[in-house]
Motif scaffolding. Structure first.
Motif, PDB file in Angstrom:
ATOM      1  N   GLY A 169     -20.026  57.960 -12.261  1.00  0.00           N
ATOM      2  CA  GLY A 169     -21.097  58.940 -12.177  1.00  0.00           C
ATOM      3  C   GLY A 169     -21.289  59.369 -10.739  1.00  0.00           C
ATOM      4  O   GLY A 169     -20.455  59.082  -9.872  1.00  0.00           O
ATOM      5  N   GLU A 170     -22.407  60.015 -10.457  1.00  0.00           N
ATOM      6  CA  GLU A 170     -22.695  60.534  -9.116  1.00  0.00           C
ATOM      7  C   GLU A 170     -22.728  59.438  -8.053  1.00  0.00           C
ATOM      8  O   GLU A 170     -22.412  59.683  -6.894  1.00  0.00           O
ATOM      9  CB  GLU A 170     -24.026  61.289  -9.109  1.00  0.00           C
ATOM     10  CG  GLU A 170     -24.044  62.532  -9.970  1.00  0.00           C
ATOM     11  CD  GLU A 170     -23.074  63.614  -9.507  1.00  0.00           C
ATOM     12  OE1 GLU A 170     -22.911  63.796  -8.284  1.00  0.00           O
ATOM     13  OE2 GLU A 170     -22.479  64.273 -10.369  1.00  0.00           O
ATOM     14  N   GLU A 171     -23.105  58.227  -8.435  1.00  0.00           N
ATOM     15  CA  GLU A 171     -23.187  57.113  -7.481  1.00  0.00           C
ATOM     16  C   GLU A 171     -21.838  56.445  -7.246  1.00  0.00           C
ATOM     17  O   GLU A 171     -21.700  55.646  -6.331  1.00  0.00           O
ATOM     18  CB  GLU A 171     -24.193  56.071  -7.973  1.00  0.00           C
ATOM     19  CG  GLU A 171     -25.591  56.621  -8.159  1.00  0.00           C
ATOM     20  CD  GLU A 171     -26.188  57.114  -6.848  1.00  0.00           C
ATOM     21  OE1 GLU A 171     -26.050  56.403  -5.840  1.00  0.00           O
ATOM     22  OE2 GLU A 171     -26.762  58.211  -6.834  1.00  0.00           O
ATOM     23  N   GLY A 181     -11.622  59.491  -5.015  1.00  0.00           N
ATOM     24  CA  GLY A 181     -11.521  58.507  -3.942  1.00  0.00           C
ATOM     25  C   GLY A 181     -11.136  57.137  -4.463  1.00  0.00           C
ATOM     26  O   GLY A 181     -10.351  56.406  -3.846  1.00  0.00           O
ATOM     27  N   TYR A 182     -11.679  56.781  -5.604  1.00  0.00           N
ATOM     28  CA  TYR A 182     -11.358  55.503  -6.257  1.00  0.00           C
ATOM     29  C   TYR A 182      -9.874  55.467  -6.617  1.00  0.00           C
ATOM     30  O   TYR A 182      -9.174  54.498  -6.303  1.00  0.00           O
ATOM     31  CB  TYR A 182     -12.235  55.370  -7.498  1.00  0.00           C
ATOM     32  CG  TYR A 182     -12.066  54.113  -8.309  1.00  0.00           C
ATOM     33  CD1 TYR A 182     -12.622  52.917  -7.884  1.00  0.00           C
ATOM     34  CD2 TYR A 182     -11.398  54.134  -9.527  1.00  0.00           C
ATOM     35  CE1 TYR A 182     -12.507  51.765  -8.640  1.00  0.00           C
ATOM     36  CE2 TYR A 182     -11.278  52.994 -10.291  1.00  0.00           C
ATOM     37  CZ  TYR A 182     -11.826  51.803  -9.848  1.00  0.00           C
ATOM     38  OH  TYR A 182     -11.709  50.656 -10.612  1.00  0.00           O
ATOM     39  N   ALA A 183      -9.390  56.532  -7.245  1.00  0.00           N
ATOM     40  CA  ALA A 183      -7.980  56.610  -7.627  1.00  0.00           C
ATOM     41  C   ALA A 183      -7.086  56.587  -6.394  1.00  0.00           C
ATOM     42  O   ALA A 183      -6.062  55.903  -6.378  1.00  0.00           O
ATOM     43  CB  ALA A 183      -7.726  57.870  -8.454  1.00  0.00           C
ATOM     44  N   MET A 208     -21.499  63.373  -2.268  1.00  0.00           N
ATOM     45  CA  MET A 208     -20.244  63.505  -3.005  1.00  0.00           C
ATOM     46  C   MET A 208     -20.526  63.642  -4.488  1.00  0.00           C
ATOM     47  O   MET A 208     -21.437  63.019  -5.011  1.00  0.00           O
ATOM     48  CB  MET A 208     -19.377  62.274  -2.807  1.00  0.00           C
ATOM     49  CG  MET A 208     -18.681  62.144  -1.508  1.00  0.00           C
ATOM     50  SD  MET A 208     -17.608  60.696  -1.602  1.00  0.00           S
ATOM     51  CE  MET A 208     -16.199  61.375  -0.825  1.00  0.00           C
ATOM     52  N   SER A 209     -19.690  64.384  -5.147  1.00  0.00           N
ATOM     53  CA  SER A 209     -19.829  64.539  -6.588  1.00  0.00           C
ATOM     54  C   SER A 209     -19.180  63.363  -7.312  1.00  0.00           C
ATOM     55  O   SER A 209     -18.423  62.590  -6.719  1.00  0.00           O
ATOM     56  CB  SER A 209     -19.161  65.841  -7.031  1.00  0.00           C
ATOM     57  OG  SER A 209     -17.747  65.721  -6.935  1.00  0.00           O
ATOM     58  N   ALA A 210     -19.453  63.262  -8.591  1.00  0.00           N
ATOM     59  CA  ALA A 210     -18.837  62.217  -9.409  1.00  0.00           C
ATOM     60  C   ALA A 210     -17.315  62.369  -9.394  1.00  0.00           C
ATOM     61  O   ALA A 210     -16.587  61.373  -9.304  1.00  0.00           O
ATOM     62  CB  ALA A 210     -19.378  62.283 -10.839  1.00  0.00           C
ATOM     63  N   ALA A 211     -16.829  63.608  -9.452  1.00  0.00           N
ATOM     64  CA  ALA A 211     -15.383  63.849  -9.419  1.00  0.00           C
ATOM     65  C   ALA A 211     -14.780  63.384  -8.096  1.00  0.00           C
ATOM     66  O   ALA A 211     -13.677  62.820  -8.071  1.00  0.00           O
ATOM     67  CB  ALA A 211     -15.090  65.329  -9.655  1.00  0.00           C
TER      68      ALA A 211
END
Length: 101
Positions: A89-91, A9-11, A1-4
């Motif tokens: 970030g990416e992680e 997903g977090y949002a 998955m990308s950082a975006a």
């Protein structure tokens, strides 16, 4: 998955007040810095979200600004309104500092 994707997903997890979705998009050393100096980690998310659910069944997120690995947004749960400054970030998301209006 990308950082975006991780940020999205977090949002999405916060929008639906879904602790598992939030946790899937944060790093192991994630920190949520809440009011009065309280700090929550990844393992604290289920309890934190349970408390939010006492004041509303969803979080409305608006006014999102993303620049590099930083995002800023306005949020509201029930009658509680605030803003968040997010590092990611990416992680995944590494940190969020909450501010209340």
């Amino acid at each position: 998955m990308s950082a975006a994707d991780k940020l999205g997903g977090y949002a999405g997890g916060f929008s639906g007040l879904d602790a598992a979705e939030i946790a899937a998009n944060v790093t192991d050393d994630y920190r949520l810095l809440d009011k009065d100096g309280a700090v929550y980690g990844k393992n604290d998310l289920p309890g934190y979200i349970a408390e939010l659910r006492k004041i509303g069944d969803r979080m409305d997120i608006t006014d999102v600004v993303v620049e590099g690995g930083t995002a800023w947004c306005k949020w509201q749960v029930g009658d509680v309104v605030g803003a968040g400054l997010i590092s990611f970030g990416e992680e995944g998301v590494t940190q969020e500092q909450l501010f209340y209006f």
